[in-house]
Design an enzyme around this catalytic site. Structure first.
Site, mmCIF file in Angstrom:
data_model
loop_
_atom_site.group_PDB
_atom_site.id
_atom_site.type_symbol
_atom_site.label_atom_id
_atom_site.label_comp_id
_atom_site.label_asym_id
_atom_site.label_seq_id
_atom_site.Cartn_x
_atom_site.Cartn_y
_atom_site.Cartn_z
ATOM 1 N N ASP A 12 -8.622 5.910 15.632
ATOM 2 C CA ASP A 12 -8.201 6.846 14.568
ATOM 3 C C ASP A 12 -8.866 8.225 14.569
ATOM 4 O O ASP A 12 -9.272 8.719 13.503
ATOM 5 C CB ASP A 12 -8.413 6.202 13.184
ATOM 6 N N LYS A 101 -0.582 1.751 13.479
ATOM 7 C CA LYS A 101 -0.766 0.696 12.478
ATOM 8 C C LYS A 101 -0.561 1.268 11.080
ATOM 9 O O LYS A 101 -0.732 2.466 10.875
ATOM 10 C CB LYS A 101 -2.184 0.109 12.584
ATOM 11 N N CYS A 143 -12.139 1.320 9.536
ATOM 12 C CA CYS A 143 -11.294 0.903 10.657
ATOM 13 C C CYS A 143 -12.098 0.470 11.879
ATOM 14 O O CYS A 143 -11.676 -0.444 12.590
ATOM 15 C CB CYS A 143 -10.280 1.993 10.981
HETATM 16 C C1 VGL Z 1 -9.419 4.581 7.406
HETATM 17 C C2 VGL Z 1 -9.721 4.759 5.156
HETATM 18 C C3 VGL Z 1 -8.373 4.692 4.941
HETATM 19 C C4 VGL Z 1 -10.028 4.530 8.765
HETATM 20 C C5 VGL Z 1 -8.070 4.502 7.222
HETATM 21 O O1 VGL Z 1 -9.376 4.949 9.733
HETATM 22 O O2 VGL Z 1 -11.164 4.064 8.862
HETATM 23 N N1 VGL Z 1 -10.232 4.706 6.365
HETATM 24 N N2 VGL Z 1 -7.562 4.562 5.976
#
Ligand code: VGL
Length: 194
Positions: A12, A101, A143
Site C-alpha cells: 500500500d 483489496k 495493513c
Molecule cells: C490502511 C488504514 C485504513 C493501511 C488501510 O494500508 O494500513 N490503514 N486503510
C-alpha cells in the site's frame, strides 16, 4: 540444496497514505523513495515482487465522516482517483504483480487481495512456488501487520523490514512489530542485509 524462492511484498505505498494524502502517515513519501532504492539494489534477490493496493469502491463502514482512525477512516484510496495510485517515488516497474483489496469491504491484509486476472495472492505465491516472504510498506500497525499475520499463518517464513515500514501511530506500530516477532517473523533492517 535448492535455492529458497523469495517474494518481496510491498504493502500500500499509495498517495493517500503519504504526505498530502487523505490518510497520510509520517514518513510515507520517504518510504516510497527508500523502497524504490531497496528494489533497485536488491531486485535480484527476489523471484517475485508484489505490491498491494487498497482499492475502495464502497467499503461499507470503513469510511466515516468523523473517523476514529482505528476502526474507520477518512475516505481514502478510492479506485480511479489519484489518491489510490502508487506514490510517484515508488517505482512500480520493479513490480511483477499488483494485488487490489478492499473494493466492497475493509481489507487490511494483502492476502485479501487479488490480481487483475482474479488470482488471489496466496494462489499466486503457490503457483510461483514461493518459499519465503519479505514484507515492507504502509501502515505498520494495520495493513503490514495483517499481511504479516496471514503470511505467517499460511506458513511462509516472513521477514519484516523495520527500516521499510511507516505506521499510523508510534505505539501501535511498535506493538505491531512485537506482535509479528512473537508470531515468528524475523525483524531485519533491509539496508543491513548482506
Ligand atoms: C490502511 C488504514 C485504513 C493501511 C488501510 O494500508 O494500513 N490503514 N486503510
Amino acid at each position: 540444496m535448492e535455492e529458497i524462492r523469495r517474494a518481496l511484498l510491498v504493502v500500500d505505498i499509495q498517495n493517500d497514505f503519504c504526505e498530502g494524502g487523505s490518510l497520510a502517515v509520517d514518513g510515507g513519501a520517504q518510504l516510497a523513495h527508500r523502497v524504490t532504492d531497496y528494489m533497485r539494489r536488491n531486485s535480484g534477490r527476489y523471484d517475485l515482487i508484489i505490491a498491494s493496493k487498497d482499492s475502495h469502491i464502497q467499503p461499507r463502514g470503513h469510511f466515516a465522516n468523523r473517523p476514529d482512525f482505528v476502526t474507520n477512516w477518512p475516505i481514502h484510496c478510492v479506485e480511479g482517483t489519484l489518491g489510490s495510485e502508487f506514490h510517484p517515488a515508488f517505482d512500480s516497474s520493479y513490480v511483477d504483480h499488483v494485488v487490489l483489496k478492499g473494493r466492497y469491504e475493509a481489507a487490511y491484509s494483502s492476502f485479501d487481495g487479488s490480481t487483475d486476472s482474479g488470482e488471489s495472492l496466496l494462489d499466486l505465491l503457490e503457483r510461483r512456488e514461493i518459499d519465503a516472504i519479505d514484507l515492507c510498506g504502509i501502515a505498520t500497525d494495520y495493513c503490514v501487520l495483517q499481511s504479516g499475520i496471514n503470511s505467517l499463518e499460511y506458513g511462509f517464513p516472513t521477514t519484516v523490514f523495520i527500516d521499510l515500514v511507516a505506521g499510523v501511530s508510534k505505539d501501535t506500530s511498535l506493538e505491531a512489530l512485537e506482535d509479528l516477532q512473537s508470531r515468528g517473523a524475523n525483524l531485519k533492517h533491509a539496508f543491513e542485509l548482506r
